[in-house]
Design a protein around this motif. Structure first.
Motif, PDB file in Angstrom:
ATOM      1  N   UNK A  88       0.831  -1.211   0.000  1.00 11.94           N
ATOM      2  CA  UNK A  88       0.000   0.000   0.000  1.00 11.94           C
ATOM      3  C   UNK A  88       0.864   1.259   0.000  1.00 11.94           C
ATOM      4  N   UNK A  89       1.851   1.311   0.901  1.00  9.48           N
ATOM      5  CA  UNK A  89       2.718   2.491   0.968  1.00  9.48           C
ATOM      6  C   UNK A  89       3.495   2.674  -0.324  1.00  9.48           C
ATOM      7  N   UNK A  90       3.994   1.577  -0.864  1.00  6.57           N
ATOM      8  CA  UNK A  90       4.772   1.655  -2.099  1.00  6.57           C
ATOM      9  C   UNK A  90       3.924   2.175  -3.249  1.00  6.57           C
ATOM     10  N   UNK A  91       2.722   1.666  -3.372  1.00  8.32           N
ATOM     11  CA  UNK A  91       1.861   2.092  -4.476  1.00  8.32           C
ATOM     12  C   UNK A  91       1.468   3.560  -4.354  1.00  8.32           C
ATOM     13  N   UNK A  92       1.250   4.027  -3.125  1.00  8.72           N
ATOM     14  CA  UNK A  92       0.952   5.445  -2.911  1.00  8.72           C
ATOM     15  C   UNK A  92       2.145   6.317  -3.279  1.00  8.72           C
ATOM     16  N   UNK A  93       3.337   5.902  -2.854  1.00  7.47           N
ATOM     17  CA  UNK A  93       4.549   6.651  -3.189  1.00  7.47           C
ATOM     18  C   UNK A  93       4.801   6.638  -4.689  1.00  7.47           C
ATOM     19  N   UNK A  94       4.549   5.498  -5.305  1.00 12.20           N
ATOM     20  CA  UNK A  94       4.778   5.371  -6.745  1.00 12.20           C
ATOM     21  C   UNK A  94       3.858   6.312  -7.523  1.00 12.20           C
ATOM     22  N   UNK A  95       2.606   6.382  -7.119  1.00 11.26           N
ATOM     23  CA  UNK A  95       1.671   7.296  -7.777  1.00 11.26           C
ATOM     24  C   UNK A  95       2.148   8.737  -7.665  1.00 11.26           C
ATOM     25  N   UNK A  96       2.580   9.128  -6.463  1.00 17.20           N
ATOM     26  CA  UNK A  96       3.068  10.493  -6.274  1.00 17.20           C
ATOM     27  C   UNK A  96       4.363  10.730  -7.046  1.00 17.20           C
ATOM     28  N   UNK A  97       5.265   9.737  -7.030  1.00 16.74           N
ATOM     29  CA  UNK A  97       6.551   9.910  -7.716  1.00 16.74           C
ATOM     30  C   UNK A  97       6.360  10.142  -9.205  1.00 16.74           C
ATOM     31  N   UNK A  98       5.374   9.503  -9.778  1.00 19.88           N
ATOM     32  CA  UNK A  98       5.162   9.588 -11.225  1.00 19.88           C
ATOM     33  C   UNK A  98       4.262  10.758 -11.630  1.00 19.88           C
ATOM     34  N   UNK A  99       3.709  11.460 -10.642  1.00 20.33           N
ATOM     35  CA  UNK A  99       2.801  12.557 -10.954  1.00 20.33           C
ATOM     36  C   UNK A  99       3.183  13.890 -10.314  1.00 20.33           C
ATOM     37  N   UNK A 100       3.795  13.845  -9.137  1.00 18.85           N
ATOM     38  CA  UNK A 100       4.211  15.070  -8.451  1.00 18.85           C
ATOM     39  C   UNK A 100       5.373  14.717  -7.528  1.00 18.85           C
ATOM     40  N   UNK A 101       6.527  14.488  -8.144  1.00 17.44           N
ATOM     41  CA  UNK A 101       7.680  14.002  -7.366  1.00 17.44           C
ATOM     42  C   UNK A 101       8.134  15.011  -6.308  1.00 17.44           C
ATOM     43  N   UNK A 102       8.131  16.319  -6.578  1.00 18.89           N
ATOM     44  CA  UNK A 102       8.495  17.255  -5.506  1.00 18.89           C
ATOM     45  C   UNK A 102       7.584  17.142  -4.282  1.00 18.89           C
ATOM     46  N   UNK A 103       6.282  16.969  -4.504  1.00 18.15           N
ATOM     47  CA  UNK A 103       5.361  16.792  -3.380  1.00 18.15           C
ATOM     48  C   UNK A 103       5.672  15.504  -2.629  1.00 18.15           C
ATOM     49  N   UNK A 104       5.962  14.419  -3.361  1.00 25.31           N
ATOM     50  CA  UNK A 104       6.324  13.160  -2.730  1.00 25.31           C
ATOM     51  C   UNK A 104       7.553  13.336  -1.853  1.00 25.31           C
ATOM     52  N   UNK A 105       8.583  14.033  -2.383  1.00 26.40           N
ATOM     53  CA  UNK A 105       9.822  14.199  -1.635  1.00 26.40           C
ATOM     54  C   UNK A 105       9.621  15.074  -0.415  1.00 26.40           C
ATOM     55  N   UNK A 106       8.783  16.076  -0.519  1.00 23.32           N
ATOM     56  CA  UNK A 106       8.485  16.890   0.658  1.00 23.32           C
ATOM     57  C   UNK A 106       7.790  16.050   1.721  1.00 23.32           C
ATOM     58  N   UNK A 107       6.914  15.151   1.285  1.00 25.98           N
ATOM     59  CA  UNK A 107       6.259  14.252   2.227  1.00 25.98           C
ATOM     60  C   UNK A 107       7.246  13.315   2.906  1.00 25.98           C
ATOM     61  N   UNK A 108       8.227  12.833   2.158  1.00 25.06           N
ATOM     62  CA  UNK A 108       9.278  11.994   2.739  1.00 25.06           C
ATOM     63  C   UNK A 108      10.013  12.769   3.830  1.00 25.06           C
ATOM     64  N   UNK A 109      10.401  14.001   3.525  1.00 30.11           N
ATOM     65  CA  UNK A 109      11.107  14.829   4.503  1.00 30.11           C
ATOM     66  C   UNK A 109      10.260  15.065   5.741  1.00 30.11           C
ATOM     67  N   UNK A 110       8.968  15.312   5.541  1.00 24.45           N
ATOM     68  CA  UNK A 110       8.081  15.622   6.663  1.00 24.45           C
ATOM     69  C   UNK A 110       7.918  14.449   7.627  1.00 24.45           C
ATOM     70  N   UNK A 111       8.049  13.219   7.147  1.00 28.61           N
ATOM     71  CA  UNK A 111       7.889  12.044   8.016  1.00 28.61           C
ATOM     72  C   UNK A 111       9.223  11.451   8.458  1.00 28.61           C
ATOM     73  N   UNK A 112      10.318  12.020   7.976  1.00 24.55           N
ATOM     74  CA  UNK A 112      11.645  11.431   8.161  1.00 24.55           C
ATOM     75  C   UNK A 112      12.170  11.615   9.586  1.00 24.55           C
ATOM     76  N   UNK A 113      11.950  12.809  10.129  1.00 35.41           N
ATOM     77  CA  UNK A 113      12.606  13.178  11.387  1.00 35.41           C
ATOM     78  C   UNK A 113      11.613  13.241  12.539  1.00 35.41           C
TER      79      UNK A 113
END
Length: 259
Positions: free
Chosen positions: A132-157
């Motif tokens: 589930x997480x992978x498919x959600x990330x994949x959808x974001x990566x292929x459509x709005x990668x900057x938003x996906x990466x900001x989300x990664x940063x927001x949950x990272x720390x």
């Protein structure tokens, strides 16, 4: 100093080699979708302690070449092996964070060449992302990668990060190619390392943030139970980024473990 190492025809990896005259070597493998630059706060400190620090950008990430293929654990581990052989490294400590930890595990199980000690930081092992997480990330990566990466940063720390730090960290992930970013999501979803773990015999230090929202702390406990000659140290004030959140403790632990 930085330079490129050829790992297969048409593919060169960027290598940052700091304090190359030091007698003890540590090789760093970054996490997805970052680059060797995530270890800035290790590279600031450890060479001053007398260590040679080598940061490698995987294919598709950071300053390395970005081919369309080769984003499975076997190929990524073989790339690291090519760098190790080219630089004639021996008796080194291999450090891997998150997906870099998975690559480090596959390298040690598949090649073991030159590795004397292993450090796993919030390793994406024995499994990576849920479907589930992978498919959600994949959808974001292929459509709005900057938003996906900001989300990664927001949950990272777990600890507070400033806006400038967030912007810098997010930018590291955007150095990658879109196709390599997506390909590694598939790898994290589809591959696992259960068969690799019993093959690891070198002394292994496992460190993991107890507040990790990316790779649950329970996975570090599984690694500790399965990898013989391993030791688990929890980081109680960190999420997925203990290399920055508790950098003083982490750097000192590296010094103690490497010797």
């Amino acid at each position: 100093m930085g330079y490129f190492v050829n790992v297969e025809q048409g593919v060169n990896l960027f290598v940052e080699d700091i304090n190359p005259s030091a007698s003890k070597t540590i090789v760093f493998l970054h996490g997805w979708p970052l680059s060797h630059e995530q270890f800035e706060y290790q590279f600031d400190a450890l060479p001053q302690m007398g260590y040679r620090c080598i940061g490698i950008d995987w294919r598709g990430f950071g300053k390395s070449d970005k081919p369309m293929n080769g984003y499975n654990y076997d190929r990524l581990a073989d790339d690291i092996h090519a760098v190790v052989r080219t630089l004639q490294l021996d008796n080194f400590t291999l450090i891997g964070h998150s997906t870099g930890g998975a690559i480090a595990i596959r390298y040690t199980a598949r090649h073991a060449f030159g590795v004397s000690k292993l450090i796993l930081i919030d390793a994406a092992a024995p499994t990576g992302f849920t479907k589930e997480n992978a498919n959600n990330l994949l959808t974001e990566a292929l459509n709005d990668r900057p938003k996906m990466m900001q989300g990664v940063t927001d949950t990272f720390f777990f600890q507070y990060i400033t806006a400038p730090f967030s912007n810098w960290f997010t930018g590291l992930g955007l150095q990658a190619a879109g196709w390599s970013t997506a390909a590694i999501i598939n790898t994290l979803r589809d591959e696992n390392l259960n068969a690799d773990l019993p093959k690891i015999s070198v002394p292994t230090l496992i460190v993991h943030g107890v507040h990790d929202k990316v790779i649950p702390y329970e996975q570090a406990q599984i690694l500790n139970q399965t990898i013989k000659n391993s030791h688990l140290v929890p980081f109680h004030y960190s999420g997925h980024g203990l290399f920055w959140e508790e950098r003083i403790k982490f750097n000192e632990l590296i010094k103690q473990f490497v010797g």
